[in-house]
Design a protein around this motif. Structure first.
Motif, short mmCIF file in Angstrom:
data_model
loop_
_atom_site.label_atom_id
_atom_site.label_comp_id
_atom_site.label_asym_id
_atom_site.label_seq_id
_atom_site.Cartn_x
_atom_site.Cartn_y
_atom_site.Cartn_z
N SER A 267 25.04 37.63 58.19
CA SER A 267 24.30 37.59 56.93
C SER A 267 24.96 38.48 55.88
O SER A 267 24.74 38.28 54.67
CB SER A 267 22.85 38.03 57.15
OG SER A 267 22.80 39.34 57.70
N ASP A 268 25.77 39.45 56.33
CA ASP A 268 26.46 40.32 55.38
C ASP A 268 27.45 39.53 54.52
O ASP A 268 27.63 39.81 53.33
CB ASP A 268 27.17 41.45 56.12
CG ASP A 268 28.16 40.94 57.15
OD1 ASP A 268 27.87 39.91 57.80
OD2 ASP A 268 29.22 41.56 57.32
N LEU A 269 28.09 38.52 55.11
CA LEU A 269 29.02 37.70 54.35
C LEU A 269 28.28 36.80 53.36
O LEU A 269 28.74 36.60 52.23
CB LEU A 269 29.88 36.85 55.30
CG LEU A 269 30.83 37.64 56.21
CD1 LEU A 269 31.57 36.70 57.14
CD2 LEU A 269 31.81 38.46 55.38
N ALA A 270 27.14 36.27 53.79
CA ALA A 270 26.32 35.49 52.86
C ALA A 270 25.85 36.36 51.70
O ALA A 270 25.81 35.92 50.54
CB ALA A 270 25.13 34.88 53.60
N ASN A 271 25.51 37.60 52.02
CA ASN A 271 25.08 38.54 50.99
C ASN A 271 26.21 38.84 50.02
O ASN A 271 26.01 38.92 48.80
CB ASN A 271 24.60 39.83 51.67
CG ASN A 271 24.17 40.88 50.68
OD1 ASN A 271 23.59 40.57 49.65
ND2 ASN A 271 24.45 42.13 50.98
N ALA A 272 27.42 39.01 50.53
CA ALA A 272 28.57 39.29 49.67
C ALA A 272 28.80 38.15 48.69
O ALA A 272 29.08 38.37 47.50
CB ALA A 272 29.82 39.51 50.52
N ALA A 273 28.66 36.91 49.16
CA ALA A 273 28.83 35.76 48.27
C ALA A 273 27.77 35.76 47.17
O ALA A 273 28.07 35.45 46.00
CB ALA A 273 28.75 34.46 49.08
N THR A 274 26.54 36.12 47.52
CA THR A 274 25.47 36.15 46.52
C THR A 274 25.69 37.26 45.49
O THR A 274 25.47 37.07 44.29
CB THR A 274 24.11 36.33 47.20
OG1 THR A 274 23.87 35.23 48.09
CG2 THR A 274 22.98 36.38 46.18
N LEU A 275 26.13 38.43 45.95
CA LEU A 275 26.38 39.53 45.03
C LEU A 275 27.51 39.19 44.05
O LEU A 275 27.45 39.55 42.87
CB LEU A 275 26.70 40.80 45.81
CG LEU A 275 25.54 41.42 46.60
CD1 LEU A 275 26.02 42.64 47.38
CD2 LEU A 275 24.40 41.80 45.66
N ILE A 276 28.51 38.50 44.54
CA ILE A 276 29.59 38.07 43.65
C ILE A 276 29.07 37.04 42.65
O ILE A 276 29.47 37.04 41.47
CB ILE A 276 30.78 37.52 44.46
CG1 ILE A 276 31.41 38.66 45.27
CG2 ILE A 276 31.81 36.87 43.56
CD1 ILE A 276 32.49 38.22 46.24
N ARG A 277 28.16 36.19 43.09
CA ARG A 277 27.52 35.25 42.15
C ARG A 277 26.84 36.01 41.02
O ARG A 277 26.97 35.64 39.85
CB ARG A 277 26.49 34.40 42.90
CG ARG A 277 25.53 33.63 42.01
CD ARG A 277 24.43 33.00 42.85
NE ARG A 277 23.34 32.48 42.03
CZ ARG A 277 22.22 31.95 42.53
NH1 ARG A 277 22.06 31.87 43.84
NH2 ARG A 277 21.28 31.50 41.73
N VAL A 278 26.09 37.07 41.35
CA VAL A 278 25.42 37.86 40.32
C VAL A 278 26.45 38.54 39.42
O VAL A 278 26.29 38.60 38.19
CB VAL A 278 24.49 38.91 40.97
CG1 VAL A 278 23.89 39.82 39.91
CG2 VAL A 278 23.38 38.22 41.75
N ALA A 279 27.53 39.07 40.04
CA ALA A 279 28.57 39.74 39.26
C ALA A 279 29.23 38.79 38.27
O ALA A 279 29.66 39.21 37.19
CB ALA A 279 29.62 40.33 40.20
#
Length: 442
Positions: free
Chosen positions: A157-169
């Motif tokens: 889930s950490d990798l899914a989270n990283a993708a979402t944070l980059i989306r926000v960025a």
């Protein structure tokens, strides 16, 4: 998973926290899009029309709600994953067709006029065009599910989270640039929302490739892969229940329109629930934790303990937010623009929602266990119970909570969540499995 293998609290927390961050991060992107849309020619009215279009879009794409869980359960081999791909593309095509039909000029009067009772022709037109403009974004979510499921099944889930944070960025500077250079209104708002979502899906695909490549061609016990039809029969009850839950917003509007002060209490409920929903949805992520980890009775008991702790932690955080005067004053009065005299009502409603976090975590747990046991109809029955009890609880509020209209919504949510969890749990014990499940299940 061996019978004696129980996940530790540290393992469960490491998996759960990124899911919480994903929920909060995704909710953060909507105010950014609002800044693009509401700077259009119609101002705030254009954003209202855009939101109406989003509601229609999401309603018609409700078949996607159960897909990630379906992928976690069934796409465990390359053949099963291939069938999951075809299922996702089939449901995406059906959703896109329905969305196009709803957005045709010929159906504008029926969908947005008669059904949604939008009187303004200008608002109806913007809402209809918003549906068309956002179809690529909605189709993107179907595709993302293909890659999100293997990531979660691999406990990354950490990798899914990283993708979402980059989306926000990506979304933050993009929204600023759109407003800065005059690219505003509902069409550019749809573009500003779609582009970061495409980045997120691309990264999710990149992160999931090793796990998809590692899938065996066939199951170790040589059992046949789940067919498209079998996966569809599993996904539809999960999606149908979520489809029903979209009716609760209309129920809340209906009863608050008949409160002692509709304009006051509708606004108080919307802004309080709008903040609480991120905490409640985070607690609901225990469902994914259960699907991934609760494969045995021992591990299910550990996940139950974790659900209680996680729900209580989110509830304490929500309670702290309601009693933090600087934050509540900024959020409700400065950001949401409610009258200062209504601040006490809004914070009281928010505080009342804190206890629902534990209920939502338990509801997520029993829904996840039902999915592990291949009993999606139990989830459907629980969600049907939710809608029915939500309606009945709201109907009883004028008598039971007379003079406390601001608490009606949270009281209805609490009652509905409790009954839904019980109904799902009992149904999962009584209903037969949809198909034979060869693994040990709790």
């Amino acid at each position: 998973m061996p019978i004696s293998d129980k996940p530790t609290f540290r393992t469960l927390t490491a998996f759960f926290l990124p899911l919480v961050v994903i929920v909060f991060s995704q909710s953060f992107t909507y105010p950014l899009v609002a800044s693009v849309v509401s700077n259009g020619p119609m101002g705030g009215l254009e954003y209202e029309a855009y939101v109406i279009g989003q509601q229609v879009l999401t309603f018609l794409a409700s078949t996607s709600f159960g897909l990630v869980t379906t992928g976690i359960v069934f796409a465990t081999t390359r053949l099963g994953s291939r069938n999951f791909l075809w299922l996702s593309l089939l449901l995406a095509a059906v959703a896109a067709l329905c969305q196009v039909i709803a957005a045709l000029p010929a159906t504008e009067g029926l969908v947005f006029g008669r059904i949604l009772a939008v009187d303004s022709a200008a608002v109806r037109t913007v809402a209809r065009r918003s549906v068309i403009a956002c179809i690529p974004m909605q189709m993107n979510f179907y595709v993302r599910g293909l890659f999100l499921a293997p990531l979660l099944r691999a406990k990354r889930s950490d990798l899914a989270n990283a993708a979402t944070l980059i989306r926000v960025a990506v979304a933050v500077p993009l929204a600023w640039c759109f407003v800065r250079f005059g690219l505003v209104g509902h069409i550019w708002g749809a573009v500003a929302m779609t582009l970061p979502c495409l980045v997120e899906t691309g990264l999710t695909w990149r992160f999931s490739r090793p796990f998809i490549s590692a899938l065996p061609e066939n199951a170790p016990d040589a059992s046949p892969p789940a067919t498209v039809n079998r996966q569809l029969r599993f996904a539809i009850p999960l999606s149908a229940g979520a489809f029903l839950l979209t009716a609760t917003s209309a129920i809340a509007t209906y009863f608050y329109s008949r409160s002692s002060d509709p304009e006051l209490y509708r606004l108080v409920h919307y802004v309080a629930y709008g903040l609480a929903i991120s905490f409640l949805a985070s607690a609901q992520q225990v469902q994914t934790v259960a699907v991934v980890f609760a494969k045995t009775r021992e591990s299910a008991r550990r996940v139950l303990s974790f659900a209680l702790v996680a729900g209580a932690g989110l509830g304490v955080a929500l309670l702290a937010a309601s009693f933090c005067a600087p934050f509540s004053r900024w959020y409700f009065c400065d950001f949401q623009k409610i009258p200062p005299g209504s601040l006490g009502l809004a914070t009281a409603a928010l505080a009342a929602g804190s206890g629902i976090c534990v209920l939502n975590a338990l509801r997520g747990l029993v829904e996840g266990l039902a999915a592990v046991r291949l009993k999606p109809r139990a989830v459907l029955l629980g969600q049907v119970a939710y809608v029915i009890v939500f309606w009945r609880a709201f109907a009883a509020c004028p008598t039971l909570l007379a003079g406390r209209d601001h608490l009606w919504g949270m009281a209805a949510v609490a009652a509905a969540t409790t009954v839904s969890a019980l109904a799902t749990y009992l149904s999962s014990l009584l209903l037969p499995s949809q198909v034979e499940h060869k693994e040990n299940t709790p």
